[in-house]
Design a protein around this motif. Sequence first.
Motif, short mmCIF file in Angstrom:
data_model
loop_
_atom_site.label_atom_id
_atom_site.label_comp_id
_atom_site.label_asym_id
_atom_site.label_seq_id
_atom_site.Cartn_x
_atom_site.Cartn_y
_atom_site.Cartn_z
N LEU A 1 16.37 10.15 6.39
CA LEU A 1 17.40 9.32 5.74
C LEU A 1 16.85 8.38 4.69
CD1 LEU A 1 19.65 8.27 8.77
CD2 LEU A 1 19.96 10.17 7.18
N GLY A 2 15.55 8.18 4.66
CA GLY A 2 14.99 7.21 3.72
C GLY A 2 15.49 5.81 4.04
N ALA A 3 15.90 5.08 3.02
CA ALA A 3 16.36 3.70 3.22
C ALA A 3 17.65 3.62 4.03
CB ALA A 3 16.57 3.02 1.86
N TRP A 4 18.41 4.73 4.08
CA TRP A 4 19.64 4.72 4.89
C TRP A 4 19.34 4.65 6.38
CZ3 TRP A 4 24.20 3.58 3.03
CH2 TRP A 4 24.46 3.82 1.69
N ALA A 5 18.07 4.78 6.73
CA ALA A 5 17.69 4.59 8.13
C ALA A 5 17.99 3.16 8.59
CB ALA A 5 16.20 4.88 8.31
N ALA A 6 17.98 2.21 7.67
CA ALA A 6 18.18 0.80 8.03
C ALA A 6 19.56 0.56 8.65
CB ALA A 6 17.95 -0.09 6.82
N PRO A 7 20.67 0.89 7.97
CA PRO A 7 21.97 0.68 8.62
C PRO A 7 22.18 1.58 9.84
CG PRO A 7 22.25 1.82 6.52
CD PRO A 7 20.83 1.36 6.59
N MET A 8 21.60 2.77 9.82
CA MET A 8 21.73 3.66 10.97
C MET A 8 21.12 3.02 12.22
SD MET A 8 22.69 6.76 11.95
CE MET A 8 22.38 7.90 13.30
N PHE A 9 19.98 2.35 12.04
CA PHE A 9 19.32 1.76 13.19
C PHE A 9 20.04 0.52 13.68
CE2 PHE A 9 15.57 -0.10 15.45
CZ PHE A 9 15.39 0.95 16.33
N VAL A 10 20.81 -0.13 12.82
CA VAL A 10 21.61 -1.27 13.27
C VAL A 10 22.61 -0.82 14.33
CG1 VAL A 10 23.33 -2.99 12.58
CG2 VAL A 10 21.32 -2.59 11.14
N VAL A 11 23.23 0.34 14.11
CA VAL A 11 24.18 0.89 15.09
C VAL A 11 23.48 1.10 16.43
CG1 VAL A 11 25.68 2.84 15.64
CG2 VAL A 11 25.54 2.00 13.28
N PHE A 12 22.30 1.69 16.39
CA PHE A 12 21.55 1.90 17.62
C PHE A 12 21.21 0.57 18.30
CE2 PHE A 12 17.32 1.86 19.55
CZ PHE A 12 17.51 2.75 20.60
N CYS A 13 20.80 -0.43 17.51
CA CYS A 13 20.43 -1.72 18.08
C CYS A 13 21.61 -2.41 18.76
CB CYS A 13 19.84 -2.62 16.99
SG CYS A 13 18.16 -2.18 16.51
N SER B 1 0.81 -1.22 0.00
CA SER B 1 0.00 0.00 0.00
C SER B 1 0.84 1.26 0.00
CB SER B 1 -0.92 0.01 1.22
OG SER B 1 -0.16 0.07 2.41
N ASP B 2 2.15 1.11 0.21
CA ASP B 2 3.07 2.25 0.31
C ASP B 2 2.62 3.21 1.41
OD1 ASP B 2 5.43 3.52 -0.45
OD2 ASP B 2 4.39 4.89 -1.81
N ALA B 3 2.12 2.64 2.53
CA ALA B 3 1.66 3.45 3.65
C ALA B 3 2.82 4.22 4.25
CB ALA B 3 1.02 2.56 4.71
N PRO B 4 2.66 5.52 4.47
CA PRO B 4 3.75 6.33 5.05
C PRO B 4 3.91 6.07 6.54
CG PRO B 4 1.80 7.69 4.75
CD PRO B 4 1.47 6.34 4.15
N THR B 5 5.10 6.37 7.05
CA THR B 5 5.34 6.25 8.48
C THR B 5 4.46 7.25 9.22
OG1 THR B 5 7.15 7.84 8.40
CG2 THR B 5 7.72 5.52 8.12
N GLY B 6 4.10 6.90 10.44
CA GLY B 6 3.28 7.80 11.24
C GLY B 6 1.79 7.54 11.12
N THR C 1 12.61 -0.10 8.77
CA THR C 1 13.63 0.95 8.63
C THR C 1 13.99 1.23 7.18
OG1 THR C 1 15.32 -0.74 9.06
CG2 THR C 1 14.61 0.60 10.92
N LEU C 2 13.82 0.27 6.28
CA LEU C 2 14.05 0.55 4.87
C LEU C 2 13.02 1.54 4.32
CD1 LEU C 2 14.97 -2.98 3.45
CD2 LEU C 2 16.46 -0.97 3.55
N ARG C 3 11.94 1.72 5.06
CA ARG C 3 10.93 2.73 4.71
C ARG C 3 11.21 4.06 5.40
NH1 ARG C 3 5.96 0.93 3.26
NH2 ARG C 3 5.64 3.16 2.90
N GLY D 1 19.02 -5.46 14.65
CA GLY D 1 18.91 -4.35 13.71
C GLY D 1 18.45 -4.80 12.33
N LEU D 2 18.97 -5.92 11.84
CA LEU D 2 18.56 -6.44 10.54
C LEU D 2 17.09 -6.83 10.54
CD1 LEU D 2 21.65 -8.67 9.65
CD2 LEU D 2 21.11 -6.41 8.75
#
Length: 307
Positions: A213-225, A29-34, A204-206, A197-198
């Motif tokens: 960050l868009g899809a770059w949120a994914a690797p960023m959140f791995v650091v946090f995890c 559905s391409d539902a946005p975050t939030g 996070t890819l959304r 994180g993975l």
Amino acid sequence: MLRRSPDLWLFLLVAFGLSWLFTLPLWLSDAPTGTLMFTLVGVAMMFTPTLGVLAVRLRGRQLGDPATGREWAVRTGLSAGGSRGRTLALVALAWFGIPALVVVAIALSAALGLLSVDLREFSLFRESLAAAAPGGPPPVEIGVLVAAQAVSMVLIVPVVNSVAAFGEEWGWRGWMLPRLTPLGTWRALLVSGVIWGLWHFPLTLRGYNYPELGAWAAPMFVVFCVTFGALLGWLRLYSGSVWPAVVGHGSLNSSAGLMLLIGDAADPPVFAVAGITSLVGSALMAVVSALLFTYRPVERPVPVAAG
């Protein structure tokens, strides 16, 4: 070790496979975050590690695992651990200590010039209220609303959020982390944090957590995890119980939004560079975790649930 653990691979297959299956509607559905749909799907996804644990338990029973339900619950952290008093103290520490780290991360971000705060008008919070109820002023003084919201984030919301947090923690810290400890404590924390994180990638890819960050949120959140997972890992291993980690996870999910209460609408916060989920927050949690493992080391290994 990993190659010799079919139960570990079963757990990961169920947790990861169902996470992508549950989030498929978001992608179709391409539902946005939030949005409400994004939130509901995200909450449902949080229970996939628990389903992974139950799949492993079912397989173990089929293979003749002699452990009783009580024994298996103890091994997966559902008991009070080695000391009920210690576990209760760590639950309290997690409940109130995590919000304290959130506040410190906010203060550090502001001190480093990475976050603009508005402690006079609370313009960012005021803006969010106006968006939620256009055309009307706040029913009470804005400072009172900010204080009430902050108190709720620290005292009340963690109770509710801990229910969903349990869905993750019983899997990641309750069952999986002890199975990785033969790798060595720090390697186990690193591997489990990366896996955690993975697992978030369907969200996070959304752009989840870091919309800028868009899809770059994914690797960023791995650091946090990895860094937050180390802190939760200490709570699990030091207590022998999963409950301090559950409460810590729920408390962070509740208090991470404190930055939005004091932010400046003219210069909104960027979550990738400010706050607890940013690199500043990750560095802070890495330091705290290192100090905890140094000065309050894990005394004995946590029992591992077989099969």
